[in-house]
Design a protein around this motif. Structure first.
Motif, PDB file in Angstrom:
ATOM      1  N   GLY A 115       0.810  -1.209   0.000  1.00 21.86           N
ATOM      2  CA  GLY A 115       0.000   0.000   0.000  1.00 21.86           C
ATOM      3  C   GLY A 115       0.843   1.258   0.000  1.00 21.86           C
ATOM      4  O   GLY A 115       0.517   2.231   0.672  1.00 21.86           O
ATOM      5  N   CYS A 116       1.945   1.233  -0.736  1.00 22.56           N
ATOM      6  CA  CYS A 116       2.824   2.392  -0.808  1.00 22.56           C
ATOM      7  C   CYS A 116       3.120   2.717  -2.265  1.00 22.56           C
ATOM      8  O   CYS A 116       2.731   1.976  -3.161  1.00 22.56           O
ATOM      9  CB  CYS A 116       4.122   2.142  -0.052  1.00 22.56           C
ATOM     10  N   SER A 117       3.795   3.840  -2.499  1.00 23.95           N
ATOM     11  CA  SER A 117       4.163   4.191  -3.864  1.00 23.95           C
ATOM     12  C   SER A 117       5.675   4.264  -4.039  1.00 23.95           C
ATOM     13  O   SER A 117       6.155   4.678  -5.080  1.00 23.95           O
ATOM     14  CB  SER A 117       3.528   5.529  -4.260  1.00 23.95           C
ATOM     15  N   ASN A 118       6.419   3.877  -2.996  1.00 20.14           N
ATOM     16  CA  ASN A 118       7.872   3.905  -3.068  1.00 20.14           C
ATOM     17  C   ASN A 118       8.435   2.646  -2.408  1.00 20.14           C
ATOM     18  O   ASN A 118       8.959   2.687  -1.297  1.00 20.14           O
ATOM     19  CB  ASN A 118       8.400   5.176  -2.391  1.00 20.14           C
ATOM     20  N   GLY A 119       8.336   1.540  -3.132  1.00 16.78           N
ATOM     21  CA  GLY A 119       8.822   0.257  -2.616  1.00 16.78           C
ATOM     22  C   GLY A 119      10.293   0.256  -2.244  1.00 16.78           C
ATOM     23  O   GLY A 119      10.666  -0.296  -1.209  1.00 16.78           O
ATOM     24  N   PRO A 120      11.180   0.868  -3.061  1.00 12.94           N
ATOM     25  CA  PRO A 120      12.596   0.880  -2.678  1.00 12.94           C
ATOM     26  C   PRO A 120      12.854   1.569  -1.336  1.00 12.94           C
ATOM     27  O   PRO A 120      13.723   1.137  -0.576  1.00 12.94           O
ATOM     28  CB  PRO A 120      13.255   1.635  -3.838  1.00 12.94           C
ATOM     29  N   ASP A 121      12.103   2.613  -1.012  1.00 14.32           N
ATOM     30  CA  ASP A 121      12.266   3.266   0.288  1.00 14.32           C
ATOM     31  C   ASP A 121      11.786   2.346   1.405  1.00 14.32           C
ATOM     32  O   ASP A 121      12.419   2.262   2.463  1.00 14.32           O
ATOM     33  CB  ASP A 121      11.495   4.586   0.311  1.00 14.32           C
ATOM     34  N   LEU A 122      10.696   1.644   1.180  1.00 10.45           N
ATOM     35  CA  LEU A 122      10.195   0.689   2.166  1.00 10.45           C
ATOM     36  C   LEU A 122      11.240  -0.404   2.419  1.00 10.45           C
ATOM     37  O   LEU A 122      11.522  -0.751   3.558  1.00 10.45           O
ATOM     38  CB  LEU A 122       8.884   0.073   1.668  1.00 10.45           C
ATOM     39  N   ILE A 123      11.839  -0.912   1.344  1.00  9.54           N
ATOM     40  CA  ILE A 123      12.887  -1.933   1.478  1.00  9.54           C
ATOM     41  C   ILE A 123      14.088  -1.375   2.228  1.00  9.54           C
ATOM     42  O   ILE A 123      14.662  -2.043   3.096  1.00  9.54           O
ATOM     43  CB  ILE A 123      13.297  -2.472   0.091  1.00  9.54           C
ATOM     44  N   ALA A 124      14.468  -0.134   1.933  1.00  8.23           N
ATOM     45  CA  ALA A 124      15.594   0.495   2.635  1.00  8.23           C
ATOM     46  C   ALA A 124      15.302   0.592   4.134  1.00  8.23           C
ATOM     47  O   ALA A 124      16.192   0.345   4.962  1.00  8.23           O
ATOM     48  CB  ALA A 124      15.869   1.873   2.055  1.00  8.23           C
ATOM     49  N   ASN A 125      14.073   0.916   4.483  1.00 12.29           N
ATOM     50  CA  ASN A 125      13.701   0.999   5.903  1.00 12.29           C
ATOM     51  C   ASN A 125      13.743  -0.371   6.573  1.00 12.29           C
ATOM     52  O   ASN A 125      14.184  -0.493   7.718  1.00 12.29           O
ATOM     53  CB  ASN A 125      12.320   1.625   6.061  1.00 12.29           C
ATOM     54  N   LEU A 126      13.287  -1.401   5.874  1.00 13.69           N
ATOM     55  CA  LEU A 126      13.369  -2.759   6.438  1.00 13.69           C
ATOM     56  C   LEU A 126      14.827  -3.187   6.602  1.00 13.69           C
ATOM     57  O   LEU A 126      15.180  -3.847   7.584  1.00 13.69           O
ATOM     58  CB  LEU A 126      12.623  -3.752   5.542  1.00 13.69           C
ATOM     59  N   ARG A 127      15.660  -2.813   5.666  1.00 11.76           N
ATOM     60  CA  ARG A 127      17.087  -3.128   5.784  1.00 11.76           C
ATOM     61  C   ARG A 127      17.699  -2.416   6.981  1.00 11.76           C
ATOM     62  O   ARG A 127      18.544  -2.983   7.684  1.00 11.76           O
ATOM     63  CB  ARG A 127      17.821  -2.752   4.504  1.00 11.76           C
ATOM     64  N   GLU A 128      17.282  -1.173   7.239  1.00 16.54           N
ATOM     65  CA  GLU A 128      17.799  -0.421   8.392  1.00 16.54           C
ATOM     66  C   GLU A 128      17.347  -1.026   9.714  1.00 16.54           C
ATOM     67  O   GLU A 128      18.007  -0.847  10.734  1.00 16.54           O
ATOM     68  CB  GLU A 128      17.354   1.035   8.315  1.00 16.54           C
ATOM     69  N   LEU A 129      16.245  -1.747   9.705  1.00 18.64           N
ATOM     70  CA  LEU A 129      15.771  -2.416  10.916  1.00 18.64           C
ATOM     71  C   LEU A 129      16.565  -3.677  11.225  1.00 18.64           C
ATOM     72  O   LEU A 129      16.251  -4.384  12.181  1.00 18.64           O
ATOM     73  CB  LEU A 129      14.283  -2.746  10.792  1.00 18.64           C
ATOM     74  N   GLY A 130      17.562  -3.962  10.428  1.00 18.60           N
ATOM     75  CA  GLY A 130      18.453  -5.077  10.731  1.00 18.60           C
ATOM     76  C   GLY A 130      18.606  -6.103   9.641  1.00 18.60           C
ATOM     77  O   GLY A 130      19.517  -6.922   9.687  1.00 18.60           O
ATOM     78  N   LEU A 131      17.744  -6.108   8.634  1.00 15.65           N
ATOM     79  CA  LEU A 131      17.853  -7.132   7.593  1.00 15.65           C
ATOM     80  C   LEU A 131      19.065  -6.896   6.691  1.00 15.65           C
ATOM     81  O   LEU A 131      19.695  -7.843   6.245  1.00 15.65           O
ATOM     82  CB  LEU A 131      16.571  -7.189   6.763  1.00 15.65           C
ATOM     83  N   GLY A 132      19.370  -5.644   6.427  1.00 19.19           N
ATOM     84  CA  GLY A 132      20.529  -5.309   5.598  1.00 19.19           C
ATOM     85  C   GLY A 132      20.442  -5.922   4.210  1.00 19.19           C
ATOM     86  O   GLY A 132      19.461  -6.566   3.838  1.00 19.19           O
ATOM     87  N   LEU A 133      21.476  -5.701   3.430  1.00 16.60           N
ATOM     88  CA  LEU A 133      21.542  -6.283   2.087  1.00 16.60           C
ATOM     89  C   LEU A 133      21.712  -7.792   2.145  1.00 16.60           C
ATOM     90  O   LEU A 133      21.308  -8.501   1.227  1.00 16.60           O
ATOM     91  CB  LEU A 133      22.708  -5.677   1.304  1.00 16.60           C
ATOM     92  N   THR A 134      22.291  -8.278   3.234  1.00 13.62           N
ATOM     93  CA  THR A 134      22.500  -9.718   3.374  1.00 13.62           C
ATOM     94  C   THR A 134      21.182 -10.450   3.544  1.00 13.62           C
ATOM     95  O   THR A 134      20.979 -11.510   2.959  1.00 13.62           O
ATOM     96  CB  THR A 134      23.395 -10.005   4.591  1.00 13.62           C
ATOM     97  N   GLY A 135      20.284  -9.905   4.322  1.00 14.10           N
ATOM     98  CA  GLY A 135      19.021 -10.579   4.600  1.00 14.10           C
ATOM     99  C   GLY A 135      17.926 -10.293   3.595  1.00 14.10           C
ATOM    100  O   GLY A 135      17.010 -11.082   3.434  1.00 14.10           O
ATOM    101  N   LEU A 136      18.024  -9.139   2.903  1.00 16.57           N
ATOM    102  CA  LEU A 136      16.978  -8.738   1.961  1.00 16.57           C
ATOM    103  C   LEU A 136      17.623  -8.195   0.681  1.00 16.57           C
ATOM    104  O   LEU A 136      17.642  -6.997   0.432  1.00 16.57           O
ATOM    105  CB  LEU A 136      16.071  -7.683   2.612  1.00 16.57           C
ATOM    106  N   PRO A 137      18.178  -9.091  -0.141  1.00 21.11           N
ATOM    107  CA  PRO A 137      18.832  -8.643  -1.378  1.00 21.11           C
ATOM    108  C   PRO A 137      17.833  -8.376  -2.501  1.00 21.11           C
ATOM    109  O   PRO A 137      16.654  -8.709  -2.402  1.00 21.11           O
ATOM    110  CB  PRO A 137      19.743  -9.814  -1.734  1.00 21.11           C
TER     111      PRO A 137
END
Length: 132
Positions: free
Chosen positions: A68-90
């Protein structure tokens, strides 16, 4: 007089055990997965995105609709900042075609095994807290 060869230590689990270096930092074993620690979230948009990612890899456009967003890459960046990082969410880039027939590279987000384990660990702790 020869001494018998040392017997290898038995492992308590099937996982490779990390060994500390001289400063006490753990050194991961070769071919082991990296550790990802997910801090968790209560944001409904993030929870919808995580649910979709746990089911299957998703392109950005699908992620936008599901979360329900219009900026998926920003949402992914926020999830990565919560600890998933590029390793967990490539993001994997695959060959595709746009609506005009031109060749493009399409980004597909997916959870790596380390990210999947981190999310499941967080869900277990969240469920325990909710049950108390």
């Amino acid at each position: 007089m020869e001494l018998p060869p040392p017997t290898p230590k038995k492992k308590k689990s099937g996982r490779r055990q990390a060994e500390p270096d001289l400063l006490g930092n753990t050194i991961p074993q070769p071919h082991s997965t990296s550790v990802v620690r997910f801090a968790g979230t209560e944001n409904p948009r993030y929870l919808r995105a995580l649910h979709a990612l746990l089911l299957r890899p998703v392109p950005r456009e699908h992620l936008d609709r599901v979360a329900g967003c219009s900026n998926g890459p920003d949402l992914i960046a926020n999830l990565r900042e919560l600890g998933l990082g590029l390793t967990g969410l490539p993001c994997s880039m695959i060959d595709d075609h746009d609506q005009d027939g031109r060749k493009i590279k399409r980004g597909i987000y997916h959870l790596a095994e380390a990210g999947r384990r981190a999310i499941h660990a967080w869900l277990r702790t969240r469920d325990k807290k909710a049950g108390e």
